[in-house]
Design a protein around this motif. Sequence first.
Motif, PDB file in Angstrom:
ATOM      1  N   GLY A  71      -5.634   3.577  -6.951  1.00  0.00           N
ATOM      2  CA  GLY A  71      -4.905   4.344  -7.953  1.00  0.00           C
ATOM      3  C   GLY A  71      -3.970   5.309  -7.244  1.00  0.00           C
ATOM      4  O   GLY A  71      -3.938   5.368  -6.005  1.00  0.00           O
ATOM      5  N   ILE A  72      -3.226   6.086  -8.001  1.00  0.00           N
ATOM      6  CA  ILE A  72      -2.247   6.990  -7.391  1.00  0.00           C
ATOM      7  C   ILE A  72      -2.919   8.009  -6.474  1.00  0.00           C
ATOM      8  O   ILE A  72      -2.402   8.339  -5.404  1.00  0.00           O
ATOM      9  CB  ILE A  72      -1.426   7.714  -8.485  1.00  0.00           C
TER      10      ILE A  72
ATOM     11  N   GLU B 223      -3.740  -5.734  -8.379  1.00  0.00           N
ATOM     12  CA  GLU B 223      -2.608  -4.845  -8.608  1.00  0.00           C
ATOM     13  C   GLU B 223      -2.909  -3.452  -8.072  1.00  0.00           C
ATOM     14  O   GLU B 223      -4.068  -3.026  -8.019  1.00  0.00           O
ATOM     15  CB  GLU B 223      -2.290  -4.739 -10.104  1.00  0.00           C
TER      16      GLU B 223
ATOM     17  N   GLY C 120      -2.184   0.801  -8.347  1.00  0.00           N
ATOM     18  CA  GLY C 120      -1.796   1.824  -9.308  1.00  0.00           C
ATOM     19  C   GLY C 120      -2.872   2.250 -10.272  1.00  0.00           C
ATOM     20  O   GLY C 120      -2.733   3.285 -10.923  1.00  0.00           O
TER      21      GLY C 120
ATOM     22  N   ALA D 184      -2.012   3.601 -13.625  1.00  0.00           N
ATOM     23  CA  ALA D 184      -0.544   3.586 -13.558  1.00  0.00           C
ATOM     24  C   ALA D 184      -0.038   2.227 -13.086  1.00  0.00           C
ATOM     25  O   ALA D 184       1.103   2.099 -12.651  1.00  0.00           O
ATOM     26  CB  ALA D 184      -0.047   4.686 -12.618  1.00  0.00           C
ATOM     27  N   GLY D 185      -0.892   1.213 -13.191  1.00  0.00           N
ATOM     28  CA  GLY D 185      -0.517  -0.128 -12.747  1.00  0.00           C
ATOM     29  C   GLY D 185       0.186  -0.921 -13.836  1.00  0.00           C
ATOM     30  O   GLY D 185       0.658  -0.384 -14.833  1.00  0.00           O
TER      31      GLY D 185
ATOM     32  N   LEU E 222       5.483   2.875 -13.817  1.00  0.00           N
ATOM     33  CA  LEU E 222       4.949   3.730 -12.755  1.00  0.00           C
ATOM     34  C   LEU E 222       4.351   2.940 -11.604  1.00  0.00           C
ATOM     35  O   LEU E 222       4.129   3.494 -10.525  1.00  0.00           O
ATOM     36  CB  LEU E 222       3.881   4.675 -13.321  1.00  0.00           C
ATOM     37  N   TYR E 223       4.097   1.656 -11.805  1.00  0.00           N
ATOM     38  CA  TYR E 223       3.588   0.845 -10.695  1.00  0.00           C
ATOM     39  C   TYR E 223       4.534   0.865  -9.504  1.00  0.00           C
ATOM     40  O   TYR E 223       4.121   0.624  -8.364  1.00  0.00           O
ATOM     41  CB  TYR E 223       3.339  -0.597 -11.151  1.00  0.00           C
TER      42      TYR E 223
ATOM     43  N   ALA F   1       3.297   3.226  -6.998  1.00  0.00           N
ATOM     44  CA  ALA F   1       2.162   2.677  -6.268  1.00  0.00           C
ATOM     45  C   ALA F   1       2.625   1.664  -5.225  1.00  0.00           C
ATOM     46  O   ALA F   1       2.125   1.648  -4.086  1.00  0.00           O
ATOM     47  CB  ALA F   1       1.186   2.017  -7.249  1.00  0.00           C
ATOM     48  N   GLU F   2       3.575   0.814  -5.584  1.00  0.00           N
ATOM     49  CA  GLU F   2       4.063  -0.199  -4.642  1.00  0.00           C
ATOM     50  C   GLU F   2       4.717   0.448  -3.424  1.00  0.00           C
ATOM     51  O   GLU F   2       4.536  -0.005  -2.282  1.00  0.00           O
ATOM     52  CB  GLU F   2       5.058  -1.127  -5.345  1.00  0.00           C
TER      53      GLU F   2
ATOM     54  N   THR G 240      -0.061  11.603 -13.142  1.00  0.00           N
ATOM     55  CA  THR G 240       0.351  11.360 -11.760  1.00  0.00           C
ATOM     56  C   THR G 240       0.359  12.635 -10.939  1.00  0.00           C
ATOM     57  O   THR G 240       0.003  12.620  -9.758  1.00  0.00           O
ATOM     58  CB  THR G 240       1.740  10.701 -11.714  1.00  0.00           C
TER      59      THR G 240
END
Length: 495
Positions: free
Chosen positions: A11-12, A36, A38, A41-42, A231-232, A235-236, A474
């Motif tokens: 996660g973030i 995935e 995030g 937030a994914g 928002l992902y 994370a990416e 976030t």
Amino acid sequence: MDQSVLVVGAGIGGLTAASMLAKYGMDVTLLESSSELGGCAGKYQRNQYLFPVGATLGMGLEENGIVERVFRYLEKPFPLEPLETVMEMVHPEAAFKFFKDREKHVSQMVRRFPEYERQIQAFYSEIFSVAANIRTLMGPLPTLPPSTPKEWAFLTAALRPRHAKLLPFFNQTLEQRLKRHGLEQLQLFRQMIDALLIDSLQTGSKDASYLLAALALDIYHEGAYYIPGGLYQLAEIMGKSLAENGGTLKKRRTVVKLQQQGGKWAATDQRGNQYQADHVVLNVPIHQLPELLAPSLLNKLKKPLREGIATPTWTTLSLYIAVDSSKLEAPLPLFRQIAAKNGEGLAEGDYFFMSSSRPDDLLRAPAGIQTVTISTHTRFENWDTKDKYEASRETVSGRILGAIEKLIPGFQEAILYLETGAPKAWEHYTGRPNGYVGGFPQTVNAALFNAISHRSGLPGLYVCGDHIFPGAGTIGVATSGIHVARTISGKRLIY
């Protein structure tokens, strides 16, 4: 610098800690149970539609914002233009717009409640002043609650004479300040504020810590952002930074056991693989800890953490919808808070947050189609049997869709795809027991010095995420990740 770090959960919060520590030069391995990044937030894909899982509104990306400072440290700038109209707030008796511009925002409230002009002006003047004072502490970002001499010393060094002005508000709720300004009986105004707070603080004005409520009501004016795709993307970027700095990221790795072994921590995943590290960072819901740790270790955790493990939080029902916007009178607005009825109902579909993709966001859907993520707070006890589960899904979903149809005639006919994310789906896909999301309500008794620390109480074991102060969103989860990274590295890292 030869210390190794194992981060569990991408996660973030976990990504913030992992990417910052890898950038600092430490040996970092990050394990994520899903495919995935995030967490809440994914994203996930259904056919040609991409849906944000939960969180949708970008925050903390303004200059010197929490997330912007993390990305600056990672040397991964992420420039975006802030939204001038952050969201629409729709209530049965009136609709408001949340404007980035503070003066414009207050003027709107005064126009709607002209008989309360003096009280509203005074209330917002106090809110903005208190929030500005608190934000001066977000520069140094001292750890709350402090639990070591070093953390206490850092907090003391960050304090200035101006912060003494915050002391009278320390143990007050927002409701007490509304009463002070003669606004507690202005129900529509209060309902609008409660709808804002339930998303950020997981509670309404009656119980919300005033200091955190002031910051929550003001922070949107600092900057809120639409992020193409979702928002992902944040994370990416952090995942790529981790890899670029020598870190290891493994997806589809679910940690099932955590134990101390020869002065280190040892984790075992669902495939039987073992990982050893000097430090472990758990970016998982704290309710999972009894599944990971032996009772002898659980008993050594700090008391607030042990108590938190035994405390239920909100869960959620989410709707994921693809809409042919050509069938509507106008494209859907990006962000809307909708109250389906008057009163204090902030859950079970009586209030929900609705976010839509831009019509030209081709990362989310083909041209002319908007994907929509809708979420409402709900209590797990309304879902704890099969019969209650299906009844709640039908009732709450119908309540939400009915409220939208009343606001946007023809909405249901324009739906191309609809899927629900009920509590068990959140549990299955995110590993959150009972689908608990959002963390604990930020009340006077649970926030600031009474909150759960990122230090677990066990040497070398740390926790971050929405259950750790300052909580959900976030900004909140990134802050907990920053505190973990600072503690493990022994360095301030971001300024």
